[in-house]
Design a protein around this motif. Structure first.
Motif, PDB file in Angstrom:
ATOM      1  N   ASP A 129      -1.233  -0.205  -7.307  1.00 12.41           N
ATOM      2  CA  ASP A 129      -2.228   0.832  -7.502  1.00 12.41           C
ATOM      3  C   ASP A 129      -2.195   0.930  -9.147  1.00 12.41           C
ATOM      4  O   ASP A 129      -1.171   0.609  -9.780  1.00 12.41           O
ATOM      5  CB  ASP A 129      -1.786   1.887  -6.828  1.00 12.41           C
ATOM      6  CG  ASP A 129      -2.042   2.003  -5.402  1.00 12.41           C
ATOM      7  OD1 ASP A 129      -2.728   1.094  -4.946  1.00 12.41           O
ATOM      8  OD2 ASP A 129      -1.348   2.941  -4.582  1.00 12.41           O
TER       9      ASP A 129
ATOM     10  N   SER B 199      -8.579   0.706  -9.945  1.00 11.01           N
ATOM     11  CA  SER B 199      -8.096   1.071  -8.708  1.00 11.01           C
ATOM     12  C   SER B 199      -6.583   0.030  -8.407  1.00 11.01           C
ATOM     13  O   SER B 199      -5.700   0.520  -8.059  1.00 11.01           O
ATOM     14  CB  SER B 199      -8.667   0.922  -7.493  1.00 11.01           C
ATOM     15  OG  SER B 199      -9.259  -0.229  -7.102  1.00 11.01           O
ATOM     16  N   VAL B 200      -6.597  -1.081  -8.825  1.00  8.18           N
ATOM     17  CA  VAL B 200      -5.654  -1.970  -8.574  1.00  8.18           C
ATOM     18  C   VAL B 200      -5.339  -2.798  -9.786  1.00  8.18           C
ATOM     19  O   VAL B 200      -6.064  -3.022 -10.414  1.00  8.18           O
ATOM     20  CB  VAL B 200      -5.665  -2.902  -7.452  1.00  8.18           C
ATOM     21  CG1 VAL B 200      -5.625  -2.205  -5.983  1.00  8.18           C
ATOM     22  CG2 VAL B 200      -7.105  -3.713  -7.496  1.00  8.18           C
TER      23      VAL B 200
ATOM     24  N   ARG C 160       0.770  -1.091  -0.021  1.00  6.78           N
ATOM     25  CA  ARG C 160       0.081  -0.005   0.041  1.00  6.78           C
ATOM     26  C   ARG C 160       0.925   1.327  -0.060  1.00  6.78           C
ATOM     27  O   ARG C 160       1.889   1.516   0.954  1.00  6.78           O
ATOM     28  CB  ARG C 160      -0.748   0.124   1.237  1.00  6.78           C
ATOM     29  CG  ARG C 160      -1.693  -1.292   1.537  1.00  6.78           C
ATOM     30  CD  ARG C 160      -2.419  -1.925   0.369  1.00  6.78           C
ATOM     31  NE  ARG C 160      -3.491  -2.639   0.712  1.00  6.78           N
ATOM     32  CZ  ARG C 160      -3.318  -3.811   0.948  1.00  6.78           C
ATOM     33  NH1 ARG C 160      -2.121  -4.536   0.960  1.00  6.78           N
ATOM     34  NH2 ARG C 160      -4.507  -4.751   1.344  1.00  6.78           N
TER      35      ARG C 160
END
Length: 973
Positions: free
Chosen positions: A247, A266-267, A96
């Motif tokens: 990401d 988003s990913v 993250r």
């Protein structure tokens, strides 16, 4: 290969969200002390966002969790048992790149499976794990053991725990694993993406005013276990399937190529091809927003990755230009094709080492990969060439064939440190790089290896166990002595024999592991196959250099022809506590000249031997260790010294340039060891008024550095400055005329170095013309905003201008440092800021090293050392590290490659009884905290300080009188 675009399903996205929330909840829980028996057991301090995790978070599961007391049990040993052997890993990681709300932590979540072979029946699984938190996945346990083949069912895991000291995840089974069966252990876990520069960590930078975060790795030597549970020893090779969840808008890299990236809103999910069989410490995976440039050489795709503005500015162009030729050179050198389809090289803003040879994805500091001719100096460019060559050399020697255990690290790093000069020389043949190993490695490591607290190249395997002990091996002995003795080996074997043995070694052990003697065996076979005349066995020769510390001084008495050898110690009164299997005698290859003509090679095995051909008469002179091919120092009888010095004065080019540098270096160090008078060593500098070559001048400057350290607080300093100013005047004037007042660069690689040395020494010794020029150039930059200073001279000009200036000059430079977008320019300013004579500015700068937003963690220890090099900053830096030792040790002491340099660097000037007492008191005061990878460096600093004290007592008055006499004499005398 091209990317394929697919959307990640909503269900998959939800899984990632759940994993993230679960991990966040677990990490938050770590800050709550246990109060009931059904909570995770922990004795760890809470995790906070402003402090790196230094101990393991707890294992959380429904199984019983216990803590174990130290014992002789397998989990209290630092080496893995031989019962299990990994064959394949499948690892999925999701870093993250945004801090978690509430905690401010950056985390990653992961799932890993490892297939392993059961070699011996056991009811215990030990697998390395450090700072990982194990979390149950939805609908299942956090750990699952299944059968791959060879057994009907898998045992059940009955108990689990983390063994913090030895960094294991310990799994107890209800019955034994079946011998020769294959099993799979699958785990889910969470870790902190900390800024600690080890394992899976984060690096940060600012681009267009916006903070960017990179998830990157540094596994060597023992930090793969911080990224996922693994059998983290170099001999336990396996194949790896790596998958990265990252990401949208970021790029994922790993050792292998990625045939597909599944894109989502988003990913993204990037799946990499399976790696070759390899060691865990060579793994790498990176998620960033970097740009790249590409080239293809013989079907190998070469890419340089860096921050997009750096790529757009062309800073990766030089690295891309030379990578292909160096790669081809090593393919020919090893007679082996590059084993991978691609070679990615990436420049990281935060990176503790200089570079790391991850197979197919080499990581670098920005200063070691990025080059901009408007800002980067000649030495910056050379560093890039040699480091790229060093890392590419490892693709075969280290990666394809890997040493079995870290006690033989020297062969891996020493070999790459030797052949980096060959690879870079092939890319830049006009630079004369092969000769520079003498200054950069041989002379450098002599200073360490001449201490009684040195150590042999190779240690017994069981003597190197703990991670801190392993990190301590990444020192000048492993790198520079390793390179020096391998260069000597290649020289006396000749390159055809050396290469044949090397090539058959790589062929036999490809994708496997070795010990250093395997190379000796292949070289010996090459000697026999090529019918090369070698008077001794390769193993017999080389073991004298590998299995005992230090090196000899070889002395020839030309009046008798007697040649002797003796263990060389800078302080001959030192007590040697390390026993030698050879009683500190070496088998010494001697290449030599008589009156400038090379003679047949000689060997010295005994303590004393008579060589009739070295008995001279009249004006004849001999020179031993031609071109510094051997790893030893040389001394002569007084008559031969006189004739050599006379030759230097009247016709210095009759002596090869490397040996002119050698004579200076040997003389100064023989004097420190009380073998020859100090005035004899000083006399070797008198001829320098007529010397224009780089290597002798650099050798003299390096050795005179010791005199600066010993005398810059005493009355000797003034006469010494005047003498050296006179010696360098001709050189300074020459380059002033040749480069239009230092506004242009000299012609030729080494000539540019000499130009810099002339300017630097002239300013350092107070030459007004030089100091005024430095201040004028800097003030012009301050006034106009345009920096016209040549990149080669910037470090020296910045330093001298800041030393002469006040707070306004310092603050201007600090502002330029903060704005610098070119890493090499920032490095020059960071060093120059330590040159101020204002103690309060230096104290403020020391405090900045504790703040990674001001001074990056990778640069903290070197900044402290730079401040200690300044005579004004010496005591400030020493007081600083003493007062903050527990914090500094917690940040850097466990595994930092540069940590040992801190203790050595800050105490280098120590030369009084009071400073020795402080050093010994420091050792006693912090014995409980420890010194980690700096333990040996502390002992070396104490020994060096004792030697400095004795040297000053015996030499200070003599040196003062010599300098006074020389400066009072006419320049022509």
């Amino acid at each position: 290969m091209g990317k394929q675009g697919f959307y990640v399903s909503k269900a998959l996205a939800v899984v990632f969200i759940v994993l993230g929330l679960g991990a966040l909840a677990t990490i938050i829980a770590l800050s709550v002390p246990p109060v009931t028996s059904n909570r995770p057991v922990t004795t760890n301090p809470p995790v906070t966002s402003n402090r790196p995790v230094t101990t393991n978070p707890p294992v959380t599961s429904n199984r019983p969790v216990t803590t174990a007391a130290p014992s002789n049990e397998p989990w209290d040993q630092y080496r893995l048992p031989k019962s299990l052997e990994p064959t394949h890993y499948s690892v999925t990681l999701h870093p993250r790149l945004k801090a978690q709300e509430g905690t401010g932590l950056y985390i990653f979540t992961g799932e890993s499976s490892v297939d392993f072979h059961c070699k011996e029946e056991t009811d215990l699984i030990l697998i390395h794990s450090n700072k990982l938190n194990y979390t149950s996945k939805a609908g299942g346990e956090w750990a699952e053991l299944t059968v791959v083949s060879g057994a009907d069912t898998a045992p059940t895991i009955t108990e689990s725990r983390l063994q913090t000291e030895t960094q294991y995840l310990v799994l107890t089974l209800d019955r034994k694993l079946t011998k020769n069966a294959e099993y799979r252990l699958t785990t889910t876990f969470t870790g902190e993406l900390a800024d600690d520069l080890g394992g899976f960590y984060r690096s940060e930078y600012v681009e267009n005013g916006q903070k960017k975060v990179i998830a990157t790795t540094q596994m060597q030597p023992t930090d793969a276990r911080k990224a996922f549970p693994c059998f983290d020893e170099p001999a336990l090779k396996a194949t790896f399937d790596i998958t990265l969840i990252h990401d949208a808008g970021t790029v994922a890299l790993s050792n292998a190529s990625s045939p597909e990236t599944i894109e989502g809103n988003s990913v993204m999910r990037t799946v990499f091809e399976r790696t070759p069989k390899m060691s865990t410490y060579l793994l790498a995976f990176i998620v960033s927003e970097f740009g790249n440039i590409t080239d293809t050489v013989d079907d190998v795709t070469i890419k340089i990755y860096a921050r997009k503005p750096a790529i757009d500015a062309g800073q990766g162009d030089y690295a891309l230009k030379i990578t292909g030729p160096i790669l081809k050179f090593f393919e020919n050198y090893y007679n082996s094709s590059y084993p991978l389809p691609k070679s990615d090289q990436i420049a990281l803003p935060d990176f503790n080492a200089g570079a790391m040879e991850n197979w197919g994805l080499i990581t670098y500091r920005e200063t070691a990969l990025l080059y901009d001719p408007e800002f980067s100096s000649n030495s910056n460019k050379e560093r890039i060439a040699t480091i790229i060559a060093h890392e590419l050399a490892h693709m075969w020697f280290g990666n394809l064939v890997t040493l079995r255990w870290w006690n033989d690290l020297w062969l891996n790093e020493g070999f790459a440190s030797y052949v980096e000069y060959l690879g870079a020389d092939n890319a830049e043949p006009d630079w004369g790089l092969k000769d520079l190993i003498v200054l950069n490695d041989i002379h450098r490591v002599f200073a360490v290896d001449a201490l009684a607290s040195s150590h042999p190249l190779s240690s017994p395997e069981d003597a190197i166990q703990k991670p801190a002990q392993i990190s301590e091996l990444f020192d000048a002995i492993s790198y520079s002595k390793g390179a020096s003795v391998l260069r000597m080996l290649s020289d006396f074997l000749t390159e055809p024999v050396f290469l044949k043995g090397l090539q058959t070694y790589l062929q036999q052990f490809a994708f496997g592991n070795t010990v250093y003697t395997d190379l000796w065996n292949h070289l010996e076979q090459a000697v026999q196959d090529l019918e090369f005349n070698l008077p001794f066995n390769v193993t017999d020769i080389m073991n004298t250099w590998v299995l005992q510390m230090g090196f000899p001084v070889v002395t020839v008495d030309t009046t008798t022809g007697i040649v002797t050898q003796k263990h060389f110690l800078l302080n001959p009164d030192s007590e040697i506590t390390t026993e030698s299997p050879f009683e500190y005698k070496w088998i010494v290859p001697i290449k030599w000249q008589k009156n400038g003509a090379e003679q047949p090679m000689e060997w010295l095995r005994e303590e004393s031997e008579t060589k009739p051909e070295m008995k001279l008469g009249g004006s004849d002179w001999v020179l031993l260790n031609l071109n510094m091919s051997g790893y030893y120092r040389v001394n002569y009888d007084d008559g031969n010294w006189d004739r050599l010095l006379n030759t230097l004065s009247n016709n210095h080019e009759a002596i090869p340039v490397i040996n002119r540098a050698q004579l200076v270096d040997d003389a100064f160090n023989l004097a420190r060891a009380k073998i020859i008078p100090t005035v004899r060593a000083l006399s070797t500098t008198k001829y320098l008024t007529g010397e224009m070559a780089y290597m002798p001048w650099k050798s003299a400057i390096n050795n005179l550095e010791f005199f600066f350290l010993m005398f810059d607080r005493s009355e000797v300093f003034g006469p010494m400055q005047k003498y050296l100013q006179r010696q360098v005047q001709n050189l300074f004037t020459h380059y002033n005329n040749a480069t239009a007042g230092y506004t242009a660069d000299a012609v030729g690689h080494q000539n540019q170095y000499t130009q810099v040395n002339a300017f630097s020494l002239a300013c350092r010794t107070g030459l007004t013309e030089c100091q005024n020029l430095a201040s004028t150039l800097f003030k012009d930059w301050m006034a106009t905003g345009v920096n016209k200073i040549r990149p080669n001279l910037r470090t020296t000009v910045y330093c001298n201008a800041i030393a002469a200036g006040g707070v306004d000059v310092w603050d201007f430079a600090w502002g330029q440092f903060q704005k610098a977008t070119i890493a090499t320019e920032a490095e020059k300013i960071r060093y120059a800021l330590t040159c101020t004579k204002e103690s309060w500015l230096l104290n403020r700068y020391l405090e900045y090293t504790l703040n990674p937003t001001l001074i990056r963690k990778q640069d903290a220890t070197s900044t402290i050392i730079y401040i200690a090099e300044n005579v004004v900053g010496q005591n400030l830096a020493w007081d600083f590290i003493r007062a903050r030792w527990p914090y500094i040790f917690s940040q850097y002491g466990g595994g930092s490659f540069s940590f040992s340099n801190l203790i050595n660097g800050v105490t280098e000037r120590f030369s009084t009884e009071y400073e020795l007492h402080q050093l010994e008191q420091f050792k006693a005061d912090h014995a409980e905290v420890g010194f980690g990878s700096g333990t040996l460096a502390l002992e070396q600093s104490i020994e060096r300080t004792k030697g400095n004290i004795e040297w000053l007592k015996e030499n200070k008055q003599t040196v003062l009188e010599w300098f006074q006499k020389e400066v009072s004499a006419s320049p022509s005398s």
